[in-house]
Motif scaffolding. Sequence first.
Motif, PDB file in Angstrom:
ATOM      1  N   ILE A  28       4.402 -12.901  -2.102  1.00  0.00           N
ATOM      2  CA  ILE A  28       4.604 -12.935  -0.781  1.00  0.00           C
ATOM      3  C   ILE A  28       5.050 -14.633  -0.697  1.00  0.00           C
ATOM      4  CG2 ILE A  28       3.706 -12.943   1.690  1.00  0.00           C
ATOM      5  CD1 ILE A  28       2.068 -10.838   0.484  1.00  0.00           C
ATOM      6  N   MET A  39       1.377 -15.858  -1.824  1.00  0.00           N
ATOM      7  CA  MET A  39       0.843 -15.209  -2.773  1.00  0.00           C
ATOM      8  C   MET A  39       1.451 -15.092  -4.029  1.00  0.00           C
ATOM      9  SD  MET A  39      -0.576 -11.091  -2.600  1.00  0.00           S
ATOM     10  CE  MET A  39      -1.922 -11.401  -1.253  1.00  0.00           C
TER      11      MET A  39
ATOM     12  N   GLU B  60      -2.054 -11.536   4.255  1.00  0.00           N
ATOM     13  CA  GLU B  60      -1.413 -11.316   3.092  1.00  0.00           C
ATOM     14  C   GLU B  60      -2.281 -10.375   2.386  1.00  0.00           C
ATOM     15  OE1 GLU B  60       0.403 -14.793   1.242  1.00  0.00           O
ATOM     16  OE2 GLU B  60       1.438 -15.279   2.910  1.00  0.00           O
ATOM     17  N   ILE B  61      -1.809  -9.269   1.921  1.00  0.00           N
ATOM     18  CA  ILE B  61      -2.617  -8.341   1.545  1.00  0.00           C
ATOM     19  C   ILE B  61      -2.371  -7.829  -0.126  1.00  0.00           C
ATOM     20  CG2 ILE B  61      -3.218  -5.683   1.774  1.00  0.00           C
ATOM     21  CD1 ILE B  61      -3.095  -6.602   4.750  1.00  0.00           C
ATOM     22  N   LEU B  62      -3.230  -7.496  -0.997  1.00  0.00           N
ATOM     23  CA  LEU B  62      -2.923  -6.840  -2.086  1.00  0.00           C
ATOM     24  C   LEU B  62      -4.006  -5.905  -2.338  1.00  0.00           C
ATOM     25  CD1 LEU B  62      -1.524  -7.045  -5.056  1.00  0.00           C
ATOM     26  CD2 LEU B  62      -3.531  -8.311  -5.902  1.00  0.00           C
ATOM     27  N   ILE B  89       1.511  -6.944   0.576  1.00  0.00           N
ATOM     28  CA  ILE B  89       2.044  -6.653   1.971  1.00  0.00           C
ATOM     29  C   ILE B  89       1.820  -7.869   2.799  1.00  0.00           C
ATOM     30  CG2 ILE B  89       1.835  -5.198   3.986  1.00  0.00           C
ATOM     31  CD1 ILE B  89       0.204  -3.419   1.943  1.00  0.00           C
ATOM     32  N   LEU B 110      -7.447  -6.845  -0.997  1.00  0.00           N
ATOM     33  CA  LEU B 110      -7.701  -8.266  -0.989  1.00  0.00           C
ATOM     34  C   LEU B 110      -7.180  -8.335   0.564  1.00  0.00           C
ATOM     35  CD1 LEU B 110      -8.625 -10.697  -2.557  1.00  0.00           C
ATOM     36  CD2 LEU B 110      -6.405 -11.209  -2.592  1.00  0.00           C
TER      37      LEU B 110
END
Lengths: 124, 124
Positions: A28, A39, B60-62, B89, B110
Motif C-alpha cells: 500500500i 505498508m 491500512e489492513i492486512l 486493503i 492487522l
Amino acid sequence: MVNVRDVEKVPVAKDIYKGKRIWAQYLITDKQGAKKFHMRIFTIEPHEYTPPDQHIYEHEILVLKGRGRLLTIKDGDRREVEIGEGDAIFIESNEIHQFFNDHDEPLIFLCIKGSPEIYRECEE
Amino acid sequence: MVNVRDVEKVPVAKDIYKGKRIWAQYLITDKQGAKKFHMRIFTIEPHEYTPPDQHIYEHEILVLKGRGRLLTIKDGDRREVEIGEGDAIFIESNEIHQFFNDHDEPLIFLCIKGSPEIYRECEE
C-alpha cells in the motif's frame, strides 16, 4: 486490494541496499492513494543483513515469519534484540536500525513507514 | 517491543462496538511513542460483524487469518469484496467500512490507523 502472493518481490529501491539479498513487496503506497504511511513486506534471505539505516520516518514492524536480530542505536544507546514471529517493534524518528538474519530460513516482516508529508513542519 | 501473544485482547474502546464479539490488541500506540500512526490487531469472532464506521483516519489492513467480507461506501459508491489471508486493503479518509465474518473461524487482521496529529491542517 492486493494479495501478498500477487505482489512482486523487488530489490529495495534505496542505494545502500544494492546487491543485498533483500526483497520488498510494496503493498500500500501512493499508488493506492496512501499519502501518509505505507505498508511494505521485507524478506531478508538466510545469512543476509540490512545496511544500517537512519531517517526521520518512523517504522512500525510486525515479524511475520522467521527469526533474526535487530540492532538499534538511539542517542548513542546501542541495543540488540532477538526478534521472531509476532514481535511488534516501533522504530523512532532518526533511530539507527539494522536487521540481521543469522538463520537458515528467510526473515519476513511487515514494515509500515511514515511518508514525507507527515513530517513536514507547518510554516509559522 | 511486544509479542502479539502477550498483548491482551480487549473490547474495542469505541462505543459503537459495545457488546460485539470483537477484540482489539493495541500493539503500537502513543504508549510506545508512536504519535502519527498506530498498529492494532482485530479479531472478529465467527458470525459477528463490525458496525459501519467512518472517520477521517485512514486504515491500512492486512488479513492475517480467516475469511470475511468487507463493505465499503465512498461517495455513494457501495462495494463488497471477499477478503482472506494475505489481502492488503487501503481504507481512505471518510470511507464507510464494515467487516463481516460469515464463517466458523475467527477473522483476524492487522489494522494501521492514522492518528489525529497527521490530519490537522496547518494554520494559514
